[in-house]
Design a protein around this motif. Structure first.
Motif, short mmCIF file in Angstrom:
data_model
loop_
_atom_site.label_atom_id
_atom_site.label_comp_id
_atom_site.label_asym_id
_atom_site.label_seq_id
_atom_site.Cartn_x
_atom_site.Cartn_y
_atom_site.Cartn_z
N ASN A 156 41.45 30.17 35.04
CA ASN A 156 42.58 30.94 35.95
C ASN A 156 42.85 32.08 34.99
N LEU A 157 42.91 33.11 36.02
CA LEU A 157 43.30 34.56 35.54
C LEU A 157 44.68 35.21 35.99
N LEU A 158 45.85 35.56 35.00
CA LEU A 158 46.79 35.82 35.68
C LEU A 158 46.92 37.22 35.17
N ALA A 159 47.57 38.11 35.99
CA ALA A 159 47.63 39.58 35.38
C ALA A 159 49.31 40.02 35.34
N MET A 160 49.65 40.58 34.28
CA MET A 160 51.01 40.97 34.09
C MET A 160 51.23 42.34 34.36
N MET A 161 51.93 42.75 35.25
CA MET A 161 52.20 44.01 35.63
C MET A 161 53.45 44.18 36.03
N ARG A 162 53.72 45.49 36.35
CA ARG A 162 55.19 45.99 37.04
C ARG A 162 55.54 45.16 38.14
#
Length: 314
Positions: free
Chosen positions: A220-226
């Motif tokens: 699983n891949l989660l991106a932290m973004m604005r």
């Protein structure tokens, strides 16, 4: 330490509201469904990614990483904490990105105070300070699924368990770093600017996945973004903004469900049904059981006629 840490899910809604409850502002997570640099680039600005994978428990520790190189001096310039407790790796990976992006992200007063307090600590003491932070532990545990059967804060993993682990990747000081609290130091994957991050991190992730058997798909891949609502407002896209607001409502609802234990409710419903049938008399109760058996038998027969084996029943 006054309490333990529960397992939390690798879920964009969980991690987004975990950030919010820790005091961070204008930042969120999104799940990435493919290893596509362009998809990651479209979410810009992206501060880092968190990767979940099945941990190879049988492997022997090595003095050198399988990919990249240990950067033992990096801990003096970036936030890197050793993992000192079970079940905390999800929040630790999240903080490994967030606390290194202060300036780009408003991390809030509580985490700012924690970061300042641990700045001069070696990674082992930073890990101990994180594990013993009542605020961080309380917020983390508030997103764990309620279970009446297992107290994960007191349960150690066994050889029969599938063990999963979170790690973080983020560009810092012109370098792509892998931040994993089970390693002795940050791992450098070479030069990387903020704009190059999507193109640099995806090959690193692909090489890690290729080390697993072809049938292993539990990643699983989660991106932290604005916060995407900010971008929607900036370009005046009201439909996009409405979709993002609706997504937040769904996340809040799902997070609320995670906190509730429905076993007691189900038990009360069953007792109520049984009580009603008993009040109608033993004959009514036995008739009810026989009707249920007949319905099940009919369902099996109907499926058999359609060529579906009985062991495939839901």
């Amino acid at each position: 330490m006054s309490g333990g840490w529960n397992t939390i899910e690798s879920d964009a809604g969980v991690f987004t509201y975990l950030l919010q409850n820790l005091g961070a502002k204008d930042v969120q997570f999104e799940e990435l469904i493919s290893l596509d640099p362009e998809m990651l680039r479209q979410q810009s600005p992206v501060y880092g990614v968190i990767f979940l994978f099945k941990y190879p428990t049988g492997e022997q520790a090595s003095s050198t990483p399988k990919d990249g190189t240990f950067d033992h001096d990096a801990s003096e310039n970036i936030f890197f904490a050793a993992q000192t407790i079970q079940n905390a790796c999800g929040t630790q990976a999240l903080l490994s990105v967030l606390l290194n992006k202060e300036g780009d992200v408003d991390i809030g007063p509580h985490l700012r105070e924690f970061k300042e307090f641990t700045t001069a600590f070696p990674s082992e003491l930073r890990g101990e300070a994180l594990s013993n932070s009542e605020l961080i532990r309380t917020v983390h545990n508030s997103f764990a699924r309620s279970s009446p059967f297992i107290d994960e804060t007191q349960r150690a993993a066994t050889a029969d368990d599938d063990v999963y682990h979170f790690i973080a990747y983020t560009p810092l000081n012109g370098v792509l770093y892998e931040l994993d609290g089970l390693n002795p130091a940050p791992i450098s994957h070479g030069p990387c600017t903020e704009s190059e991050f999507p193109d640099r991190v995806i090959p690193v992730l692909q090489r890690r996945i290729e080390r697993y058997p072809a049938h292993e798909i539990r990643f699983n891949l989660l991106a932290m973004m604005r916060d995407l609502r900010i971008k929607a407002r900036e370009i005046g896209d009201q439909e996009w903004l409405a979709r993002e607001e609706e997504k937040r409502k769904e996340w809040q609802y799902e997070n609320a469900l995670r906190k509730h234990n429905f076993v007691g409710f189900v038990g009360e419903v069953l007792k109520m049904v049984a009580r009603q049938k008993l009040q109608e008399g033993n004959g009514a109760y036995e008739k009810w059981v026989e009707e249920a058996k007949g319905a099940t038998k009919k369902r099996v027969e109907d499926r058999r006629k359609k060529g579906i084996a009985s062991d495939e029943l839901d």
